[in-house]
Design an enzyme around this catalytic site. Structure first.
Site, mmCIF file in Angstrom:
data_model
loop_
_atom_site.group_PDB
_atom_site.id
_atom_site.type_symbol
_atom_site.label_atom_id
_atom_site.label_comp_id
_atom_site.label_asym_id
_atom_site.label_seq_id
_atom_site.Cartn_x
_atom_site.Cartn_y
_atom_site.Cartn_z
ATOM 1 N N LYS A 22 0.826 -1.219 0.000
ATOM 2 C CA LYS A 22 0.000 0.000 0.000
ATOM 3 C C LYS A 22 0.856 1.262 0.000
ATOM 4 C CE LYS A 22 -1.687 1.929 3.983
ATOM 5 N NZ LYS A 22 -1.621 3.381 4.170
ATOM 6 N N ASN A 23 1.824 1.326 0.915
ATOM 7 C CA ASN A 23 2.537 2.592 1.072
ATOM 8 C C ASN A 23 3.502 2.871 -0.079
ATOM 9 O OD1 ASN A 23 1.058 3.221 3.289
ATOM 10 N ND2 ASN A 23 2.600 2.580 4.792
ATOM 11 N N CYS A 117 -5.853 13.456 12.040
ATOM 12 C CA CYS A 117 -5.913 12.004 11.982
ATOM 13 C C CYS A 117 -5.790 11.457 13.387
ATOM 14 C CB CYS A 117 -4.861 11.455 11.057
ATOM 15 S SG CYS A 117 -3.468 10.790 11.885
ATOM 16 N N ARG A 122 0.153 15.254 13.312
ATOM 17 C CA ARG A 122 1.000 14.872 12.162
ATOM 18 C C ARG A 122 1.250 16.086 11.274
ATOM 19 N NH1 ARG A 122 -1.299 9.283 9.792
ATOM 20 N NH2 ARG A 122 0.636 9.199 8.624
ATOM 21 N N ASP A 305 3.631 0.418 12.124
ATOM 22 C CA ASP A 305 2.426 -0.138 11.499
ATOM 23 C C ASP A 305 2.169 -1.586 11.908
ATOM 24 O OD1 ASP A 305 2.123 2.297 10.292
ATOM 25 O OD2 ASP A 305 2.914 1.667 8.352
ATOM 26 N N ARG A 397 -8.856 -0.117 3.503
ATOM 27 C CA ARG A 397 -7.920 0.848 2.914
ATOM 28 C C ARG A 397 -6.582 0.185 2.604
ATOM 29 N NH1 ARG A 397 -6.254 4.416 6.743
ATOM 30 N NH2 ARG A 397 -4.818 4.842 5.082
HETATM 31 N N1 EPU Z 1 6.585 14.456 11.195
HETATM 32 C C1 EPU Z 1 6.701 15.804 11.505
HETATM 33 N N2 EPU Z 1 6.745 16.706 10.468
HETATM 34 C C2 EPU Z 1 6.653 16.328 9.165
HETATM 35 C C3 EPU Z 1 6.526 14.966 8.859
HETATM 36 C C4 EPU Z 1 6.488 14.038 9.894
HETATM 37 O O1 EPU Z 1 6.777 16.179 12.676
HETATM 38 O O2 EPU Z 1 6.689 17.215 8.283
HETATM 39 C C5 EPU Z 1 6.553 13.455 12.286
HETATM 40 C C6 EPU Z 1 5.198 12.757 12.354
HETATM 41 O O3 EPU Z 1 4.278 13.500 13.113
HETATM 42 C C7 EPU Z 1 5.567 11.428 12.993
HETATM 43 C C8 EPU Z 1 6.980 11.169 12.435
HETATM 44 O O4 EPU Z 1 7.473 12.423 11.985
HETATM 45 O O5 EPU Z 1 5.631 11.569 14.372
HETATM 46 C C9 EPU Z 1 7.039 10.181 11.301
HETATM 47 O O6 EPU Z 1 6.093 10.534 10.297
HETATM 48 P P1 EPU Z 1 6.261 10.078 8.791
HETATM 49 O O7 EPU Z 1 6.327 11.275 7.943
HETATM 50 O O8 EPU Z 1 7.384 9.092 8.696
HETATM 51 O O9 EPU Z 1 4.902 9.302 8.535
HETATM 52 P P2 EPU Z 1 3.933 9.449 7.310
HETATM 53 O O10 EPU Z 1 4.715 9.635 6.063
HETATM 54 O O11 EPU Z 1 2.859 10.396 7.629
HETATM 55 C C10 EPU Z 1 4.043 6.912 6.665
HETATM 56 C C11 EPU Z 1 3.052 5.811 6.423
HETATM 57 C C12 EPU Z 1 2.413 5.406 7.730
HETATM 58 C C13 EPU Z 1 3.517 4.943 8.677
HETATM 59 C C14 EPU Z 1 4.568 6.040 8.842
HETATM 60 C C15 EPU Z 1 5.765 5.608 9.669
HETATM 61 C C16 EPU Z 1 2.310 6.186 4.191
HETATM 62 C C17 EPU Z 1 1.233 6.607 3.277
HETATM 63 N N3 EPU Z 1 2.053 6.265 5.488
HETATM 64 O O12 EPU Z 1 3.300 7.983 7.248
HETATM 65 O O13 EPU Z 1 1.573 4.312 7.422
HETATM 66 O O14 EPU Z 1 2.958 4.660 9.934
HETATM 67 O O15 EPU Z 1 5.061 6.446 7.545
HETATM 68 O O16 EPU Z 1 6.384 4.513 9.111
HETATM 69 O O17 EPU Z 1 3.374 5.762 3.750
HETATM 70 C C18 EPU Z 1 -0.211 2.834 7.733
HETATM 71 O O18 EPU Z 1 0.108 2.290 6.672
HETATM 72 O O19 EPU Z 1 -1.057 2.344 8.527
HETATM 73 C C19 EPU Z 1 0.415 4.105 8.106
HETATM 74 C C20 EPU Z 1 -0.075 4.918 9.031
#
Ligand code: EPU
Length: 428
Positions: A22-23, A117, A122, A305, A397
């Protein structure tokens, strides 16, 4: 509305085929916009996040055709307006990848700000920091993020924390920028490498994906490509844990065992036998399940995850386990539901203390989000009696044909419709 009804207590046995990730899919599908020619994507999972991504492309003017169940041809050359309105973006947080890809293609993008969310705060400050470093101006205008630049110029970007989303968005935006972009403290998840491989197959010049420094030398044009998405590490881990929780014996096929190492290591600590093959793992349980401690971390650490699923397994293990959530502020919302099934878990901030209870009992529960929903399914499979899980749209999803795959392994699970309206919450 639909719910899962599970009669627990059946041992899972047999083989299960894992779908595409998915991701990776939700990053690679928008990335097709960068190509000047059509692309063919294989191993695309049939899940609602993929449908949403494809629908956004279609609404913008792309031509999307399924060649078979998991192969899709996308011609995004008809897209002229780099705008994703709220109505389209609101269903999926990952729609913010359209920011990076539209910016990379058109040097401007207007995409609805991702909503709140349920995993906690986030922010997207790191995404915006990277776009700004590439020479763009970013503003928030009536809920829309508006970004534009006269030209995108390669830059050095150091992320304040490891972030999957900002690493992906920066790669998408920088791939056609002038000169070299260097991302430091980059995320290393398998889907980062998958996106880089896809972009490189279109003619991009990206080095270092999978390490914490990624170098992107901008190119002028990207051509079409045929590309197969990697298997889903989290779906694989979920089936591994479902097998363990029912003391089953399951061959989990179409996986990359290297991507599962942190999950395998913890399962072995808990007393689960994991046998590795080239592209499969076999899960079986002979002795007792025992406590362990886990902290979720960025890849190659234990994935956040998988946290709800492994916490569910630890409810069935002997002793007291400690699970620390190292990524998100609020990823224990499923604990109240598990308590209704007899679990003994206390949560203090980002730490859960799980007292093994040996067995769980079926109960009506509600899936609070995608992975928590999968964890409740695992709990229901292992529990005595009937578990009914509502709000299963969360689960759909991210898991292709979840109940069908479980039924083939011997689970007693069915999807039932019932009257009522659900308030669909913003996706992860
Ligand atoms: N963060 C910030 N600022 C930013 C971006 C992130 O503070 O600009 C923080 C977030 O709040 C969090 C941490 O950094 O505490 C990590 O966030 P990250 O950006 O890595 O997560 P994401 O890209 O929003 C993706 C996956 C998530 C998975 C996380 C961590 C996708 C679409 N989503 O989310 O997947 O949990 O990385 O590996 O790739 C899931 O599949 O169930 C899911 C939630």
């Amino acid at each position: 509305m639909e719910k899962f009804v599970i009669k627990g207590g059946r041992t899972l046995t047999g083989e299960v085929e894992i779908s595409g990730a998915k991701n990776a899919a939700v990053a690679i599908i928008p990335a097709v916009i960068l190509s000047d020619e059509p692309c063919i994507l294989e191993n695309v999972p049939q899940i609602s996040d993929v449908s949403i991504s494809l629908r956004i492309l279609i609404e913008m003017g792309a031509d999307v055709k399924f060649l078979d169940k998991n192969t899709v041809r996308i011609d995004a050359t008809g897209i002229t307006e780099p705008i994703v309105p709220y109505e389209m973006a609101k269903h999926m947080r990952a729609s913010y990848y359209f920011l990076g890809t539209l910016l990379g293609k058109f040097k401007r993008a207007r995409v609805a700000m991702p909503g709140g969310c349920y995993l906690g705060d986030r922010p997207i400050d790191q995404h915006l920091k990277a776009f700004t470093a590439l020479g763009t101006e970013c503003t928030l205008d009536h809920g829309m993020i508006d970004i534009h630049a006269d030209s995108l110029i390669g830059s050095q970007i150091y992320f304040d924390m490891v972030t999957v989303g900002a690493t992906i968005n920066t790669m998408l935006a920088a791939v056609k920028a002038t000169g070299m972009t260097i991302i430091e403290n980059a995320a290393k998840e398998p889907h980062i490498v998958d996106l880089a491989n896809f972009l490189n197959s279109m003619g991009a010049d990206i080095m270092g994906a999978g390490t914490d420094v990624i170098k992107i030398r901008g190119v002028k044009k990207l051509k079409g490509a045929t590309y197969a998405i990697i298997p889903d590490q989290i779906e694989a881990g979920t089936f591994m844990i479902a097998a363990a929780a029912t003391r089953g014996n399951v061959l989990v096929k179409n996986v990359i065992p290297k991507h599962l190492e942190s999950i395998t290591a913890k399962l072995e600590k808990i007393g689960v036998t994991v046998e590795e093959f080239d592209d499969a793992v076999r899960i079986s349980v002979d002795g007792p399940l025992v406590k362990t401690s886990i902290k979720t971390m960025p890849h190659p650490g234990f994935p956040t995850d998988m946290q709800p699923q492994i916490s569910t397994l630890l409810c069935l293990a002997e002793g007291t386990s400690i699970v620390t959530e190292g990524i998100f502020d609020n990823r224990f919302r499923y604990v109240d539901e598990l308590r209704r099934m007899g679990a003994n878990i206390s949560v203090d901030g980002k730490v859960a203390v799980i007292e093994g209870v040996g067995s769980l009992m079926g109960a009506p529960v509600t899936a609070p989000d995608l992975r928590a929903g999968a964890a409740l399914v695992i709990a229901g499979l292992a529990a005595k009696g009937v578990t009914e899980i509502e709000d299963i749209y969360h689960i759909e999803r991210g898991y292709e044909c979840f109940e069908e795959k479980l039924r083939k392994l011997g689970a007693d699970i069915e999807k039932r419709s019932f009257p009522g309206t659900s308030v669909r919450k913003v996706a992860l």
